[in-house]
Design a protein around this motif. Structure first.
Motif, PDB file in Angstrom:
ATOM      1  N   ASP A  69       5.817  22.454  21.419  1.00 63.58           N
ATOM      2  CA  ASP A  69       6.421  21.502  22.352  1.00 63.58           C
ATOM      3  C   ASP A  69       5.551  20.268  22.524  1.00 63.58           C
ATOM      4  OD1 ASP A  69       8.625  23.110  22.794  1.00 63.58           O
ATOM      5  OD2 ASP A  69       7.730  24.117  24.517  1.00 63.58           O
ATOM      6  N   ALA A  70       4.231  20.478  22.609  1.00 59.95           N
ATOM      7  CA  ALA A  70       3.317  19.348  22.777  1.00 59.95           C
ATOM      8  C   ALA A  70       3.341  18.439  21.550  1.00 59.95           C
ATOM      9  CB  ALA A  70       1.899  19.863  23.032  1.00 59.95           C
ATOM     10  N   MET A  71       3.440  19.032  20.363  1.00 68.21           N
ATOM     11  CA  MET A  71       3.470  18.231  19.141  1.00 68.21           C
ATOM     12  C   MET A  71       4.751  17.420  19.027  1.00 68.21           C
ATOM     13  SD  MET A  71       1.786  20.920  16.418  1.00 68.21           S
ATOM     14  CE  MET A  71       2.029  19.782  15.045  1.00 68.21           C
ATOM     15  N   LEU A  72       5.828  17.895  19.653  1.00 69.41           N
ATOM     16  CA  LEU A  72       7.093  17.169  19.598  1.00 69.41           C
ATOM     17  C   LEU A  72       7.077  15.913  20.464  1.00 69.41           C
ATOM     18  CD1 LEU A  72       9.575  20.178  19.634  1.00 69.41           C
ATOM     19  CD2 LEU A  72       9.104  18.625  17.728  1.00 69.41           C
ATOM     20  N   ARG A  73       5.982  15.684  21.191  1.00 72.33           N
ATOM     21  CA  ARG A  73       5.825  14.412  21.888  1.00 72.33           C
ATOM     22  C   ARG A  73       5.459  13.301  20.915  1.00 72.33           C
ATOM     23  NH1 ARG A  73       2.185  15.973  27.265  1.00 72.33           N
ATOM     24  NH2 ARG A  73       3.361  17.838  27.889  1.00 72.33           N
ATOM     25  N   ASP A  74       5.017  13.678  19.723  1.00 71.15           N
ATOM     26  CA  ASP A  74       4.651  12.695  18.706  1.00 71.15           C
ATOM     27  C   ASP A  74       5.912  12.036  18.158  1.00 71.15           C
ATOM     28  OD1 ASP A  74       4.114  11.878  15.759  1.00 71.15           O
ATOM     29  OD2 ASP A  74       2.107  12.134  16.599  1.00 71.15           O
ATOM     30  N   GLY A  75       5.937  10.721  18.147  1.00 70.87           N
ATOM     31  CA  GLY A  75       7.122  10.002  17.706  1.00 70.87           C
ATOM     32  C   GLY A  75       7.472  10.249  16.250  1.00 70.87           C
ATOM     33  N   ILE A  77       6.882  12.982  14.379  1.00 68.96           N
ATOM     34  CA  ILE A  77       7.431  14.317  14.199  1.00 68.96           C
ATOM     35  C   ILE A  77       8.851  14.385  14.753  1.00 68.96           C
ATOM     36  CG2 ILE A  77       7.147  16.749  14.807  1.00 68.96           C
ATOM     37  CD1 ILE A  77       4.147  16.313  14.849  1.00 68.96           C
ATOM     38  N   THR A  78       9.043  13.833  15.945  1.00 67.93           N
ATOM     39  CA  THR A  78      10.374  13.868  16.556  1.00 67.93           C
ATOM     40  C   THR A  78      11.387  13.082  15.733  1.00 67.93           C
ATOM     41  OG1 THR A  78       9.390  14.089  18.758  1.00 67.93           O
ATOM     42  CG2 THR A  78      11.672  13.364  18.649  1.00 67.93           C
ATOM     43  N   SER A  79      10.999  11.917  15.232  1.00 63.30           N
ATOM     44  CA  SER A  79      11.928  11.117  14.429  1.00 63.30           C
ATOM     45  C   SER A  79      12.283  11.824  13.132  1.00 63.30           C
ATOM     46  CB  SER A  79      11.330   9.745  14.143  1.00 63.30           C
ATOM     47  OG  SER A  79      10.135   9.848  13.384  1.00 63.30           O
ATOM     48  N   ALA A  80      11.330  12.558  12.539  1.00 63.30           N
ATOM     49  CA  ALA A  80      11.624  13.314  11.320  1.00 63.30           C
ATOM     50  C   ALA A  80      12.653  14.408  11.604  1.00 63.30           C
ATOM     51  CB  ALA A  80      10.348  13.922  10.753  1.00 63.30           C
ATOM     52  N   PHE A  81      12.517  15.079  12.744  1.00 62.58           N
ATOM     53  CA  PHE A  81      13.506  16.083  13.121  1.00 62.58           C
ATOM     54  C   PHE A  81      14.868  15.450  13.389  1.00 62.58           C
ATOM     55  CE2 PHE A  81      10.058  19.171  14.141  1.00 62.58           C
ATOM     56  CZ  PHE A  81      10.573  20.242  13.452  1.00 62.58           C
ATOM     57  N   GLU A  82      14.872  14.280  14.026  1.00 61.72           N
ATOM     58  CA  GLU A  82      16.134  13.608  14.308  1.00 61.72           C
ATOM     59  C   GLU A  82      16.862  13.256  13.013  1.00 61.72           C
ATOM     60  OE1 GLU A  82      17.739  13.040  17.047  1.00 61.72           O
ATOM     61  OE2 GLU A  82      16.250  13.879  18.409  1.00 61.72           O
ATOM     62  N   GLN A  83      16.130  12.787  12.016  1.00 62.10           N
ATOM     63  CA  GLN A  83      16.752  12.455  10.741  1.00 62.10           C
ATOM     64  C   GLN A  83      17.302  13.701  10.064  1.00 62.10           C
ATOM     65  OE1 GLN A  83      13.979  10.244   8.336  1.00 62.10           O
ATOM     66  NE2 GLN A  83      13.735   8.611   9.849  1.00 62.10           N
ATOM     67  N   ARG A  84      16.544  14.775  10.108  1.00 58.41           N
ATOM     68  CA  ARG A  84      17.023  16.015   9.472  1.00 58.41           C
ATOM     69  C   ARG A  84      18.251  16.558  10.197  1.00 58.41           C
ATOM     70  NH1 ARG A  84      16.933  21.495   9.637  1.00 58.41           N
ATOM     71  NH2 ARG A  84      16.634  22.562   7.633  1.00 58.41           N
TER      72      ARG A  84
END
Length: 241
Positions: A69-75, A77-84
């Motif tokens: 959860d803490a790592m998902l604060r990284d923009g 990492i989160t943007s990569a998940f959003e694209q996937r």
């Protein structure tokens, strides 16, 4: 040594069906209560990160879940998940009937019409996200037996901090609030286990293990840059006339 073998064999006899398909009828299922979930401040110590990864390597998710959860604060990492997620869950659903019969076609049409209700996108994105980060995601199913045919819905995703891999049981377990630790069979009418990189040693392939060091380094870079700007961001101006 023989005592250890005998004890292990007796354990397998007692829980030998843990990794077998669960045939419990949905009408006999009762929902479980999840323990509270809370976040954690992103750790900035390498030794602490290494300790959390070592626990994950042993099949313990208690600290790895909040770290994910803490790592998902990284923009990034989160943007990569959003694209996937946009590519995977935004694609049109195509279901092939089992045969050419009218009944199979009717079932296919019914599943397609109820797909978004059975598998809510937000729930499936959360399940996929945790499965990629720590290697496995577990969600609870909900059956509506008041209609015919029975309908299925992925109710909620359980937070990884309450997962645990048990070698003696050869399955994952969950820590619940109302019924203690429960076993999660690999195939169950009440539970959905998603392990994109393999089932038994899924936690050894979670992408968090590869992302955590670059993520930690970027955090240090941001802190150093902030400290530099705090000291040198407004230099003293001196003019000679």
């Amino acid at each position: 040594m023989s005592n250890m073998v005998d004890t292990y064999q007796q354990t397998l006899k007692l829980v030998g069906n843990a990794n077998q398909p669960d045939t419990t009828l949905p009408t006999a299922q009762t929902p479980y209560i999840e323990l509270p979930t809370y976040g954690m401040a992103p750790p900035d110590r390498k030794w602490l990160i290494d300790a959390i990864v070592a626990q994950l390597d042993a099949g313990q998710f208690q600290s790895a879940g909040p770290l994910a959860d803490a790592m998902l604060r990284d923009g990034r990492i989160t943007s990569a998940f959003e694209q996937r997620h946009a590519a995977v869950f935004g694609a049109p659903i195509e279901i092939e009937p089992a045969d050419d019969s009218e009944q199979a076609a009717a079932i296919r049409d019914e599943i397609e019409s109820h797909w978004s209700t059975m598998f809510p996108r937000s729930t499936m994105e959360e399940l996929s996200q945790y499965a990629i980060m720590v290697g496995v995601g577990i969600a609870e199913k909900q059956w509506d037996t008041s209609v015919s045919p029975w309908t299925l819905k992925i109710k909620k995703v359980w937070h990884p901090r309450y997962y645990q891999w048990r070698w003696d049981l050869q399955c994952y377990t969950l820590i619940t609030q109302d019924r203690g630790m429960i076993q999660i069979p690999s195939s169950s009418t009440q539970w959905l286990t998603y392990a994109p990189y393999g089932y038994e040693r899924a936690y050894l392939h979670g992408r968090m293990r590869a992302l955590v060091d670059p993520w930690l380094g970027r955090g240090w870079d941001h802190d150093d840059w902030a400290h530099y700007n705090e000291i040198h961001g407004h230099p003293i101006r001196k003019a000679i006339v």
